[in-house]
Motif scaffolding. Structure first.
Motif, PDB file in Angstrom:
ATOM      1  N   HIS A   2       0.860  -1.193   0.000  1.00  0.00           N
ATOM      2  CA  HIS A   2       0.000   0.000   0.000  1.00  0.00           C
ATOM      3  C   HIS A   2       0.887   1.231   0.000  1.00  0.00           C
ATOM      4  N   TRP A   5      -0.978   4.187   1.693  1.00  0.00           N
ATOM      5  CA  TRP A   5      -1.435   4.016   3.077  1.00  0.00           C
ATOM      6  C   TRP A   5      -0.288   3.732   4.046  1.00  0.00           C
ATOM      7  N   VAL A  71     -20.032   3.841  -5.854  1.00  0.00           N
ATOM      8  CA  VAL A  71     -19.821   2.446  -5.431  1.00  0.00           C
ATOM      9  C   VAL A  71     -20.766   1.456  -6.123  1.00  0.00           C
ATOM     10  N   LEU A 138     -15.921   9.623  -1.545  1.00  0.00           N
ATOM     11  CA  LEU A 138     -14.704   9.651  -2.367  1.00  0.00           C
ATOM     12  C   LEU A 138     -15.022   9.000  -3.709  1.00  0.00           C
ATOM     13  N   VAL A 140     -13.733   8.976  -7.999  1.00  0.00           N
ATOM     14  CA  VAL A 140     -12.960   9.405  -9.166  1.00  0.00           C
ATOM     15  C   VAL A 140     -13.676   8.861 -10.403  1.00  0.00           C
ATOM     16  N   LYS A 147      -4.863   6.439 -11.523  1.00  0.00           N
ATOM     17  CA  LYS A 147      -3.845   7.457 -11.818  1.00  0.00           C
ATOM     18  C   LYS A 147      -3.327   8.100 -10.537  1.00  0.00           C
ATOM     19  N   LEU A 149      -4.967   9.583  -8.239  1.00  0.00           N
ATOM     20  CA  LEU A 149      -5.665  10.816  -7.845  1.00  0.00           C
ATOM     21  C   LEU A 149      -6.206  10.703  -6.423  1.00  0.00           C
ATOM     22  N   ILE A 154      -7.194  12.555  -0.760  1.00  0.00           N
ATOM     23  CA  ILE A 154      -7.207  12.240   0.672  1.00  0.00           C
ATOM     24  C   ILE A 154      -6.256  13.175   1.418  1.00  0.00           C
ATOM     25  N   THR A 158      -7.395  15.946   4.209  1.00  0.00           N
ATOM     26  CA  THR A 158      -6.687  15.897   5.495  1.00  0.00           C
ATOM     27  C   THR A 158      -6.156  17.289   5.854  1.00  0.00           C
ATOM     28  N   VAL A 161      -8.942  19.550   6.932  1.00  0.00           N
ATOM     29  CA  VAL A 161      -9.427  19.160   8.271  1.00  0.00           C
ATOM     30  C   VAL A 161      -8.436  19.673   9.330  1.00  0.00           C
ATOM     31  N   TRP A 167      -7.731  16.369  14.060  1.00  0.00           N
ATOM     32  CA  TRP A 167      -6.581  15.506  13.748  1.00  0.00           C
ATOM     33  C   TRP A 167      -6.950  14.041  13.601  1.00  0.00           C
ATOM     34  N   THR A 172     -15.612   4.584   6.238  1.00  0.00           N
ATOM     35  CA  THR A 172     -15.893   3.179   5.935  1.00  0.00           C
ATOM     36  C   THR A 172     -15.558   2.939   4.472  1.00  0.00           C
ATOM     37  N   ALA A 173     -15.289   1.690   4.141  1.00  0.00           N
ATOM     38  CA  ALA A 173     -15.056   1.335   2.741  1.00  0.00           C
ATOM     39  C   ALA A 173     -15.408  -0.134   2.536  1.00  0.00           C
ATOM     40  N   VAL A 175     -13.549  -1.922   0.639  1.00  0.00           N
ATOM     41  CA  VAL A 175     -12.255  -2.569   0.393  1.00  0.00           C
ATOM     42  C   VAL A 175     -11.433  -2.601   1.676  1.00  0.00           C
ATOM     43  N   LEU A 177      -8.245  -1.922   3.738  1.00  0.00           N
ATOM     44  CA  LEU A 177      -7.120  -0.988   3.796  1.00  0.00           C
ATOM     45  C   LEU A 177      -6.476  -1.193   5.157  1.00  0.00           C
TER      46      LEU A 177
END
Ligand code: MYA
Ligand code: JJ1
Length: 388
Positions: A2, A5, A71, A138, A140, A147, A149, A154, A158, A161, A167, A172-173, A175, A177
């Motif tokens: 990753h 990540w 999604v 999120l 694209v 690519k 992006l 993210i 961040t 924020v 901080w 949720t996703a 996939v 991670l």
């Protein structure tokens, strides 16, 4: 594995189960003056845009991007189709920041091709209440995938924020991670089994005919609990007390005040449905249930284009048995012509899913925190959060 990540302050797979790592923030806040003041660089064809969800045209652009690119299930048969009214509501809770509604446009055409959002929330982890951003939507454009992006988007959300001195984040996703605080399963209760089978959402069970299936899922015409009615503005204080009390038992849960409850739980036509039980004798509010409306586009079907789905949101049963309360929610959703009622195995939902004829779906939902380590993965039943 990753590349993005691995660079972020999130629990890493290699650290799973390391007892020397403490629960809490992974990195400390930096002085606000150290937060990068200008946006991250995008590839030169693209530019950042802040999406004003009060603006009808912008709302339509966001809606269209998501309707066509958001999604899908694992076999690409269905795609989430959040309504404009839903998006406007979901993105403008108390204290929201317009700067957290971030789009990417193609400079040459001004076309909106990517989106990510945050909204502020207070989330409690055990006994610590933390100001967080809830990150969602999120997306694209299909033609611009892979690519890299998403990492830039993210990082940009961040940064924005951080500029508000926040901080941590929750998201949720579908996939995996690095690394989930828990993994939940979607469960589905057929309300209109014939349509669900026709569109391939569900299959006729072994040794089942269509008419037996329809009979199996049949529900009473009207709800059974005396005093079951729609929530109103005047109920906000009582519902807030009920919900705060209920959510206090979960390891991770939102810290809702009356303003939050007014925004997130008051009924909003075709977006949020909330019902409660008012005792006919004492007029006390003893129970509460809610679901939100999230249709899916049906891709490639001759007869139908939209699946009308209700998603269980927050439920509190103090006096009415949970099974009966949820059955009344199912009856209500059926009356309102929903095709399916969905729920996650969070909170106490396990206790009614099988009995009320929900079946497990093929989708999972992984829950994450950004810059906050929780020492052991939770069971879904220890989680008190539903994100939209
Ligand atoms: S979840 C819903 C996500 N949206 C969709 O699934 C819609 C359909 N898919 C798409 O639009 C694209 O495939 C997306 C990725 C945009 C998802 N969450 O640009 P890439 C990582 C986080 O080349 P693309 C929701 O909205 C991937 O592992 N990361 O890929 C919550 C890889 O990194 P690494 C994801 O396919 C979002 C990198 O992106 C996700 O063109 C929470 C590849 O980028 C995902 N769902 O675009 C976001 N999918 O190499 C995090 C892929 O390291 C918020 N990736 O594996 C974090 C907190 C931020 C705030 C912090 C405040 C303090
Ligand atoms: O809806 C989902 N699955 C359905 C349809 C499956 C179609 C083929 N893939 C499903 N149907 C079975 C229902 C059946 C009814 C009678 C009883 C037995 C069961 O399983 C799944 C959830 O299960 N949905 C998705 O996959 C959509 C994506 C989920 C990840 C969401 C990411 C959220 C984004 C963050 O905000």
């Amino acid at each position: 594995r990753h590349r993005f990540w691995e660079t972020q302050p999130v629990g890493q797979f290699k650290d799973l189960g390391d007892p020397s790592l403490p629960e809490g923030p992974i990195e400390p806040p930096t002085p606000l003056s150290d937060v990068k003041p200008e946006p991250y660089n995008l590839p030169s064809q693209y530019e950042w845009t802040t999406c004003d969800m009060d603006d009808e045209q912008t709302c339509v652009e966001v809606y269209s991007l998501l309707t066509n690119n958001y999604v899908e299930d694992d076999e690409n048969m269905f795609r989430f189709n959040y309504s404009k009214e839903f998006l406007r509501w979901a993105l403008r809770p108390p204290g929201y920041y317009k700067a957290w509604h971030i789009g990417v446009r193609v400079k040459a055409s001004n076309k909106l091709v990517a989106f990510i959002t945050g909204v502020p929330a207070r989330i409690r982890v055990r006994d610590v209440i933390i100001r967080m951003a809830e990150i969602n939507f999120l997306c694209v454009h299909k033609k611009l995938r892979s690519k890299r992006l998403a990492p830039v988007m993210i990082k940009e959300v961040t940064r924005r924020v951080h500029l508000e001195n926040i901080w941590q984040a929750a998201y949720t996703a579908g996939v995996i991670l690095p690394t989930p605080i828990t993994t939940c399963r979607y469960w589905h209760r057929s309300l209109n089994p014939k349509k669900l089978i026709d569109i391939g959402f569900s299959k006729l069970g072994a040794r089942m005919t269509m008419s037996r299936t329809i009979r199996l899922y049949k529900l009473p015409e009207s709800t059974v609990t005396p005093g079951f009615r729609k929530m109103e503005l005047r109920d906000v204080p009582a519902v807030t007390r009920l919900l705060r009390q209920y959510l206090s038992q979960f390891i991770v849960a939102p810290d809702f005040d009356e303003n939050d409850v007014e925004h997130w739980l008051l009924p909003l036509e075709n977006v949020m449905d909330s019902y409660l039980v008012e005792s006919p004798e004492t007029h006390e509010i003893t129970d509460f249930c809610s679901f939100y409306t999230l249709p899916s586009s049906i891709l490639n079907n001759q007869n139908y284009s939209v699946l009308k789905a209700a998603y269980s949101y927050y439920t509190v049963s103090m006096k009415t048995p949970l099974l009966q309360l949820m059955n009344d929610a199912l009856i209500t959703a059926k009356q309102k012509d929903y095709d399916v009622f969905n729920a996650l195995d969070v909170m106490h939902n396990e206790s009614f899913l099988k009995e009320l004829k929900f079946g497990p779906g093929d989708g999972q939902l992984h829950y994450y925190l950004y810059n906050y380590r929780v020492r052991n993965a939770l069971k879904p039943s220890e989680l008190g959060v539903v994100l939209l």
